[in-house]
Design an enzyme around this catalytic site. Sequence first.
Site, PDB file in Angstrom:
ATOM      1  N   ASN A  11     -18.707  15.086  24.161  1.00 16.56           N
ATOM      2  CA  ASN A  11     -18.123  15.288  23.178  1.00 16.56           C
ATOM      3  C   ASN A  11     -18.439  14.293  22.074  1.00 16.56           C
ATOM      4  OD1 ASN A  11     -17.012  16.466  21.288  1.00 16.56           O
ATOM      5  ND2 ASN A  11     -14.345  16.532  21.817  1.00 16.56           N
ATOM      6  N   ARG A  90     -21.153  19.169  23.943  1.00 13.08           N
ATOM      7  CA  ARG A  90     -20.546  20.322  22.940  1.00 13.08           C
ATOM      8  C   ARG A  90     -21.131  20.542  21.044  1.00 13.08           C
ATOM      9  NH1 ARG A  90     -13.339  19.446  21.285  1.00 13.08           N
ATOM     10  NH2 ARG A  90     -13.841  21.669  19.528  1.00 13.08           N
ATOM     11  N   HIS A 179     -13.429  26.187  16.821  1.00 14.73           N
ATOM     12  CA  HIS A 179     -12.243  26.201  18.749  1.00 14.73           C
ATOM     13  C   HIS A 179     -12.833  27.363  19.203  1.00 14.73           C
ATOM     14  CE1 HIS A 179      -8.554  24.276  15.964  1.00 14.73           C
ATOM     15  NE2 HIS A 179      -9.617  23.475  16.800  1.00 14.73           N
ATOM     16  N   ARG A 240      -5.005  18.378   6.694  1.00 12.47           N
ATOM     17  CA  ARG A 240      -6.251  19.076   5.933  1.00 12.47           C
ATOM     18  C   ARG A 240      -5.138  20.081   5.567  1.00 12.47           C
ATOM     19  NH1 ARG A 240     -10.017  20.875  11.135  1.00 12.47           N
ATOM     20  NH2 ARG A 240      -9.742  18.953  12.277  1.00 12.47           N
ATOM     21  N   GLU A 384     -10.683  22.841  26.873  1.00 10.26           N
ATOM     22  CA  GLU A 384     -11.690  22.832  26.674  1.00 10.26           C
ATOM     23  C   GLU A 384     -12.983  22.537  27.437  1.00 10.26           C
ATOM     24  OE1 GLU A 384     -10.488  22.295  23.155  1.00 10.26           O
ATOM     25  OE2 GLU A 384     -12.119  22.783  22.246  1.00 10.26           O
TER      26      GLU A 384
END
Length: 399
Positions: A11, A90, A179, A240, A384
């Site tokens: 990733n 990823r 996601h 965020r 993940e």
Amino acid sequence: MSLSSLVLVINCGSSSLKFSVMPVNDGQPLLFGLAERLGLDNAVITVKDSAGNKSVLSLESASHHEALKVLFATLRSKNLIDSLAAIGHRVAHGGSDFKHSVLITPEVIEKIQALSVLAPLHNPANLTGIEAAQALLPSLPHIAVFDTAFHQTLAPAAYTYAIPYEYQQKYQVRRYGFHGTSHRYIAEQARAMLDLNQDDHGILVAHLGNGSSICAVKNGHSVDTSMGMTPLEGLVMGTRSGDLDFGAAAYIASCTQQPIEKIYQTVNNASGLYGISGISSDCRTLQEARENGNERAGLAIDVMVHRLARHLGAHLTSLSRLDALVFTGGIGENSALIRELTIERLSVLGLKLDKQKNSDMVGGRSGVISAEGFPTIAVIPTNEEKMIAMDAAQIAQLA
Ligand code: ADP
């Protein structure tokens, strides 16, 4: 591919590279870690193994390519490199082009590159990792697993923004959702754990971490999700803002004489829990501050919970039945408080927690936390890396 084969999951961020060496038949990494501050003179790589051993090596302004060289040397010294059967990467944005994980070919690289306009911070960084890993291990199959792919089953009514249609046609402006790898993993785990009918089930997944999103999963497919064209839309997150009236952004721009790029940075990096509390983006820190009477920490948590409950209620309308609401991610897996406050707000939908089960279900535990006789609410830790490794192993076998 034998059961003892390994998949390296990568990733890659703009200055970091996370990695895990995953056995194909298991969810626990043999080796994992992070190379960070790449390109700076204090770059380091931290490697941990399943026995809890940890090593930290200085990389002295190494690039992604050099960091991978160090990682591969480590794998070689531990006799792991020859067991690698595939590398799973990823990738943040697959746009409308990628509905599934794919074997990386020159055409795939071109498409990921072209999609960088939609994810300028992430896709170029992901490509750097892909190209460095391919250069060092060209004979292995490399597989791209996209954060957006699972949501490609959204109907036009769920993904179209109510703006002039030409923006969607000309510039691909629409909702994509993120996601996806986590939502898909959790939906599959929940279906198996609760023995749900493959062809007739409805699950709400709340992935709550630094970045947070909800997904409504109908019969294994994503039918709605709270993030949009970028990972900014939807829930209140660490830094965020989530949903924000565009009129408010335009007004702030005019009050403060800031260009739109600056406002965009603010709503991404200085808003959310951090923006409201002024203390931290970290939920655990805010829970402690709230306990100690800090009002803005309390308000930040209230706003996050209000938005979360509101979105969960809204996402329910995309399902025809609700078999389970599942919490995951750092907050979803660990914060009994956030789960409790959220479910209190959802009592109107007939949801109720078992308080004891809720407070016990933390620290990586998996199980049902709803009160007996009420609709199922569960906690399932996400993984993940395991999902990426499973996709990579499956595609590598076909390659
Ligand atoms: P990321 O989105 O970066 O993967 P994580 O899924 O690791 O993030 O989630 C990080 C969030 O989880 C942080 O806000 C952290 O405070 C929160 N968290 C972790 N443990 C707890 C806990 N015990 N109680 C409350 N929040 C927690």
